[in-house]
Write a protein that holds these residues in place. Structure first.
Motif, PDB file in Angstrom:
ATOM      1  N   ASN A   1     -83.543  13.437  28.488  1.00 45.52           N
ATOM      2  CA  ASN A   1     -82.546  14.312  27.848  1.00 45.52           C
ATOM      3  C   ASN A   1     -82.181  13.847  26.442  1.00 45.52           C
ATOM      4  OD1 ASN A   1     -81.553  16.158  30.253  1.00 45.52           O
ATOM      5  ND2 ASN A   1     -81.619  14.070  31.071  1.00 45.52           N
TER       6      ASN A   1
ATOM      7  N   ASP B   1     -83.165  14.770  23.632  1.00 52.37           N
ATOM      8  CA  ASP B   1     -83.063  15.836  22.638  1.00 52.37           C
ATOM      9  C   ASP B   1     -81.638  16.353  22.473  1.00 52.37           C
ATOM     10  OD1 ASP B   1     -83.485  16.698  25.310  1.00 52.37           O
ATOM     11  OD2 ASP B   1     -83.839  18.742  24.616  1.00 52.37           O
ATOM     12  N   LEU B   2     -80.775  16.070  23.448  1.00 53.08           N
ATOM     13  CA  LEU B   2     -79.373  16.492  23.338  1.00 53.08           C
ATOM     14  C   LEU B   2     -78.675  15.782  22.177  1.00 53.08           C
ATOM     15  CD1 LEU B   2     -78.319  16.526  27.113  1.00 53.08           C
ATOM     16  CD2 LEU B   2     -78.888  18.491  25.668  1.00 53.08           C
TER      17      LEU B   2
ATOM     18  N   GLU C   1     -79.798  15.321  19.313  1.00 54.74           N
ATOM     19  CA  GLU C   1     -80.103  15.974  18.047  1.00 54.74           C
ATOM     20  C   GLU C   1     -78.965  16.868  17.578  1.00 54.74           C
ATOM     21  OE1 GLU C   1     -83.743  18.026  18.612  1.00 54.74           O
ATOM     22  OE2 GLU C   1     -84.953  16.209  18.881  1.00 54.74           O
ATOM     23  N   HIS C   2     -78.112  17.282  18.501  1.00 55.62           N
ATOM     24  CA  HIS C   2     -76.997  18.172  18.165  1.00 55.62           C
ATOM     25  C   HIS C   2     -75.725  17.389  17.812  1.00 55.62           C
ATOM     26  CE1 HIS C   2     -79.493  21.423  19.672  1.00 55.62           C
ATOM     27  NE2 HIS C   2     -79.656  20.763  20.805  1.00 55.62           N
ATOM     28  N   VAL C   3     -75.792  16.068  17.910  1.00 54.01           N
ATOM     29  CA  VAL C   3     -74.630  15.226  17.601  1.00 54.01           C
ATOM     30  C   VAL C   3     -74.703  14.784  16.144  1.00 54.01           C
ATOM     31  CG1 VAL C   3     -73.370  13.129  18.162  1.00 54.01           C
ATOM     32  CG2 VAL C   3     -74.523  14.413  19.983  1.00 54.01           C
ATOM     33  N   ILE C   4     -73.666  15.079  15.382  1.00 53.22           N
ATOM     34  CA  ILE C   4     -73.610  14.705  13.968  1.00 53.22           C
ATOM     35  C   ILE C   4     -72.326  13.918  13.722  1.00 53.22           C
ATOM     36  CG2 ILE C   4     -73.540  15.549  11.591  1.00 53.22           C
ATOM     37  CD1 ILE C   4     -74.980  18.060  12.533  1.00 53.22           C
TER      38      ILE C   4
ATOM     39  N   ASP D   1     -65.292  11.627  14.506  1.00 54.48           N
ATOM     40  CA  ASP D   1     -66.645  11.551  15.071  1.00 54.48           C
ATOM     41  C   ASP D   1     -67.036  10.097  15.333  1.00 54.48           C
ATOM     42  OD1 ASP D   1     -66.908  14.298  14.896  1.00 54.48           O
ATOM     43  OD2 ASP D   1     -67.828  14.220  12.907  1.00 54.48           O
TER      44      ASP D   1
ATOM     45  N   TYR E   1     -80.876   8.336  15.418  1.00 59.30           N
ATOM     46  CA  TYR E   1     -80.119   9.568  15.240  1.00 59.30           C
ATOM     47  C   TYR E   1     -78.988   9.474  14.212  1.00 59.30           C
ATOM     48  CZ  TYR E   1     -82.502  11.605  19.251  1.00 59.30           C
ATOM     49  OH  TYR E   1     -83.463  12.117  20.096  1.00 59.30           O
TER      50      TYR E   1
END
Length: 237
Positions: free
Chosen positions: A48, A50-51, A53-56, A62, A91
């Motif tokens: 998992n 690839d999840l 990739e949506h965390v910035i 943050d 990431y």
């Protein structure tokens, strides 16, 4: 006679451990947890990843969440520290490294505290039944810092397991932080750098199995084992 005496002493210690865990099932569960959960967590992240990739990470909030979540994942033994460092490097880049170190420090406090709670009374029982063993441990008090450092730097002792080990040995938390963080930084920065330089998360994971990484691991292993041996070695009379 000395060999026979040592075997008898070790037998008593193992018997004491068996007696303790027979009446403290929580302790058995906790040790099984810190041994098995990082493996399960690694498998879950591998399928998992690839999840992420949506965390910035942009705002202070943050980075606060990143630090807190990282501390919980590592402190509760849900993920190994090396994998967290690898993913963070890939990431989130170099800006996340200071926050990773803070998260690692908080994870040390959390893991150590849980080790204390779930192994409550273990050291007291062990010393009560084996006073000679207590004496041997006390003669090595001044070497606890080196033990912590070399256990942390060794790639064969998982982070979560070492937290429980230090807690069971009744080592002070401040020593775990002061001597443990420098020891862990080497492995953390190596994994983090591999993540930063990788073109994909999968290639970052594969790079940890490269000949260079294996060579570094062997060197750290030798250093760690040598330091632990020096701690265990008896003083010459």
């Amino acid at each position: 006679m000395d060999d026979k005496s040592n075997m008898t002493k070790k037998g008593r210690i193992f018997k004491t451990i068996q007696t303790y865990f027979a009446s403290h099932p929580v302790g058995i569960f906790a040790w099984l947890w810190v041994v098995t959960m990082p493996i399960i967590g690694s498998a879950a992240l591998a399928t998992n990843y690839d999840l992420l990739e949506h965390v910035i990470l942009q705002s202070a909030w943050d980075y606060f969440l990143y630090t807190a979540i990282g501390a919980l994942l590592m402190g509760l033994a849900l993920l190994p520290t090396t994998l967290v460092a690898l993913a963070s490097g890939f990431y989130f880049g170099w800006w996340s490294l200071p926050f990773l170190i803070v998260g690692y420090s908080l994870a040390s406090v959390l893991g150590f505290t849980l080790g204390k709670i779930t192994n409550l009374g273990f050291t007291k029982l062990l010393y009560k039944r084996n006073p000679k063993f207590k004496k041997e441990i006390e003669t090595r008090k001044e070497k606890e810092g080196s033990l912590i450092f070399f256990v942390r730097i060794s790639p064969i002792v998982p982070f979560a397991v070492s937290n429980f080990l230090f807690a069971s040995m009744n080592i002070k938390l401040w020593k775990v932080l002061v001597f443990g963080i420098p020891g862990m930084l080497t492995r953390t920065v190596i994994a983090f750098s591999a993540g930063v330089l990788a073109s994909s998360f999968l290639s970052a994971k594969e790079s940890m199995n490269s000949p260079l990484q294996w060579a570094i691991g062997v060197v750290l292993l030798i250093i760690g084992v040598g330091g632990i041996y020096n701690y265990l070695r008896k003083k010459e009379k």
